[in-house]
Design an enzyme around this catalytic site. Structure first.
Site, mmCIF file in Angstrom:
data_model
loop_
_atom_site.group_PDB
_atom_site.id
_atom_site.type_symbol
_atom_site.label_atom_id
_atom_site.label_comp_id
_atom_site.label_asym_id
_atom_site.label_seq_id
_atom_site.Cartn_x
_atom_site.Cartn_y
_atom_site.Cartn_z
ATOM 1 N N SER A 1 -0.140 3.728 -1.360
ATOM 2 C CA SER A 1 1.209 3.324 -1.877
ATOM 3 C C SER A 1 1.041 2.150 -1.683
ATOM 4 O O SER A 1 1.918 1.758 -3.289
ATOM 5 C CB SER A 1 1.254 3.713 -0.730
ATOM 6 O OG SER A 1 1.757 2.100 0.126
ATOM 7 N N ASP B 1 -3.321 -4.288 1.615
ATOM 8 C CA ASP B 1 -3.971 -3.674 0.542
ATOM 9 C C ASP B 1 -3.222 -3.891 -0.846
ATOM 10 O O ASP B 1 -4.290 -3.611 -1.966
ATOM 11 C CB ASP B 1 -3.059 -1.951 0.733
ATOM 12 C CG ASP B 1 -3.213 -1.477 2.115
ATOM 13 O OD1 ASP B 1 -5.106 -1.935 2.538
ATOM 14 O OD2 ASP B 1 -3.430 -0.052 2.309
#
Lengths: 389, 389
Positions: A138, A196
């Protein structure tokens, strides 16, 4: 719109060392995983916005007039998010991957363009990353969205020159990309750590400690196998399991966390040596030993799984060393490949792992973050998929 | 001679927790292993001394006149040892099991009887313990020798009354047995720690720390499987390997040793609770968790082996938890059986392990040390063998 056609990519993320320990105040080392997400943004004159996400079977199109609703958007405006929920038809609190990816796109698109005229465009995304496997898929998507839409809006330039195959943005532009990617991650995850999207933006390796993210200067590119055992697991349950065990046996478990912390520190030191002196077999021996030790420690924390034991055993039978990466309890593992590991050994190992029912990719860690590409520089499969739309 | 016929037994030894860590100043827990060595001593009027050690194919007989040579013996008299080496025909420094067992017997026999008239007698020994597997088989033999010969010499009484099946000596007599058994161990091992003969003498469990041996008051009897992988290994090489790894990665390995130390402490606490309060499933859950954690730590120390991984995996598939015991790198492992573990599960597991090529015994740890037996109280197989001679 500032660009007619832009092709970008961003890497996934793996935890090299320190997963779980990071929850208890220790260092984690996050590295870019060179399974990449590719995004192509094309200006259109159709008067609508299209998004094509073939990996998750999502193909949507809106008239610009429909989208005008969101024009007053500011950064993570809760009212915009609520209205977007209504717009895409979320009725209860739980969102599927497709809905979250759509929301994230619309949020960044409307936030960047909502104050002026909305541009007609098509965004197509194709990813090598499995979704929901803890590999930052994502974030790689959000980073690509942020980079392409920021370029389209003129907020940052397109760095690619005619003679380049790939190009990166300057530090300041990367910071802007990262901050918008983080907005996208907030939409998708609610309360992301920011690791991330930072890895997707900067690539290489970063140290994560007590909520602080410090990109590391230089790291070598390491060949690995990335294996997805496909055993489903809940990160929340696994994190709770580790905490329970620490509370049950504090005198036994606290030293284990300290040992994991020292593994991350030692690994950083070895990787740093590999960029400043000739790389030797001993560097790789050390990296392998650290992988083995940490894998045992993760088992001690209670986040192992028979499928991960199988991964370690099957790869060790070929002389290769593996550990879980991320939450454990199934999920993914990484296997270090040495420079001298013959491709026949790699292929045989990949086959062994596929025979166990696992997915397996030969890739690398420590590679670059978000990049702009010329279509020629991108692997055929990605171009072929993205050109369909 | 004070006795006509005496039958004694002593248990083997297993390390429950702390092997290797003990070399680096941490606690080890040694427990009696109820695979026993049986010794029968019979007065004879044949004018000679016979020793029958069928396990190691050793059957020797000397005229009393030959043995008179050693009559001035005192405790571990180096001159006596040298003369015994000549006597049994040792030509170079390396002694085989048979020679060492013979020397140990002659040393204790001549030391106890050498100042008076040498008695005519036959000693026969049969053991359930594999030799050279780190299970204290030589100590169990030395303890039996010391107990039987001390009784024969009149130095200690025979504790068995007519109505007893088994009997133990008082604390003071056990100390004398232990000290003579230690002499026997010195003959066999050169520089023994004294742990094995202490476990063979006192049974139960003892804490070993920095050369000090502390028998623990009360411990529960635990059912186990004892598995010999039969993978040969060198304790010296394994000890050096652990030290090398500690020197290479001190910040990573020191916490692991501290964690092992805490495992031993926690295990002691759980076992002590099991003797002072009703035993629950949670006690066994804790013992199992400690076994699993320590096995991972031993792997981190580098003393695991694929055969031991197989042992752990095969037993875990039956819901049972295992760790290596002793030096590792092959050798033996223990598997905890819960009180409710059905005998069909035990039998199936034993068969699984035998199918792996391992030897496997169902036995217990924490049982009594050296005992005198009535022939009726001893398992048929032992009596049958010992009666042959």
């Amino acid at each position: 719109m500032q660009v007619k056609d832009i092709l970008v990519s961003a890497p996934g993320k793996a935890i090299l060392h320190g997963e779980h320990a990071v929850v208890h105040g220790k260092v984690a080392l996050a590295v870019s995983l060179n399974l990449r997400t590719y995004l192509r943004l094309k200006a259109t004159n159709t008067g609508n916005v299209r998004i094509n996400l073939p990996n998750i079977d999502t193909f949507l199109c809106w008239d610009l007039s429909e989208l005008k609703e969101g024009e007053a958007a500011k950064r993570l405006d809760p009212e915009l998010v609520r209205r977007l929920h209504d717009f895409v038809g979320v009725t209860n609190g739980t969102l599927d991957t497709s809905t979250m990816a759509t929301l994230s796109f619309l949020y960044i698109y409307l936030s960047l363009f909502g104050s002026g005229e909305l541009p007609s465009l098509t965004v197509s995304v194709w990813s090598e990353l499995p979704t929901g496997a803890g590999l930052g898929s994502s974030a790689a998507y959000s980073v690509c969205l942020a980079a392409a839409l920021l370029c389209a809006s003129g907020a940052i330039p397109t760095p690619l020159r005619d003679w380049d195959h790939t190009a990166r943005w300057c530090q300041e532009d990367l910071e802007l990309i990262n901050s918008w990617a983080f907005q996208g991650e907030m939409i998708i995850h609610g309360n992301p750590s920011g690791v991330d999207n930072a890895v997707g933006t900067w690539g290489g390796m970063l140290r994560f400690l007590a909520g602080k993210i410090i990109p590391l200067n230089r790291v070598p590119l390491l060949r690995i196998l990335l294996t997805n055992t496909k055993v489903p697991r809940s990160t929340k349950v696994l994190v709770a399991r580790v905490t329970d065990r620490i509370n049950k046996f504090p005198s036994i478990m606290t030293p284990v966390l300290n040992s994991v912390d020292a593994i991350s520190g030692t690994c950083e030191k070895v990787l740093s040596e590999m960029t400043s002196e000739p790389i030797t077999g001993e560097h790789y021996n050390n990296l392998e030993e650290l992988i083995d030790i940490n894998q045992h420690h993760l088992n001690v924390m209670g986040v192992g799984h028979p499928a991960l034991d199988t991964l370690c055993r099957v790869t060790l039978a070929r002389g290769l060393h593996s550990k879980l990466t991320g939450a454990g309890g199934g999920g993914c593992g990484i296997t270090l490949l040495r420079p001298e590991t013959d491709s026949s050994v790699v292929q045989a190992t990949v086959q062994d792992l596929k025979d166990c029912g696992f997915d397996c990719w030969e890739t690398s860690i420590g590679g670059p973050g978000v990049q702009q590409h010329s279509p020629l520089s991108v692997k055929e499969q990605a171009v072929e998929v993205l050109n369909r739309y």
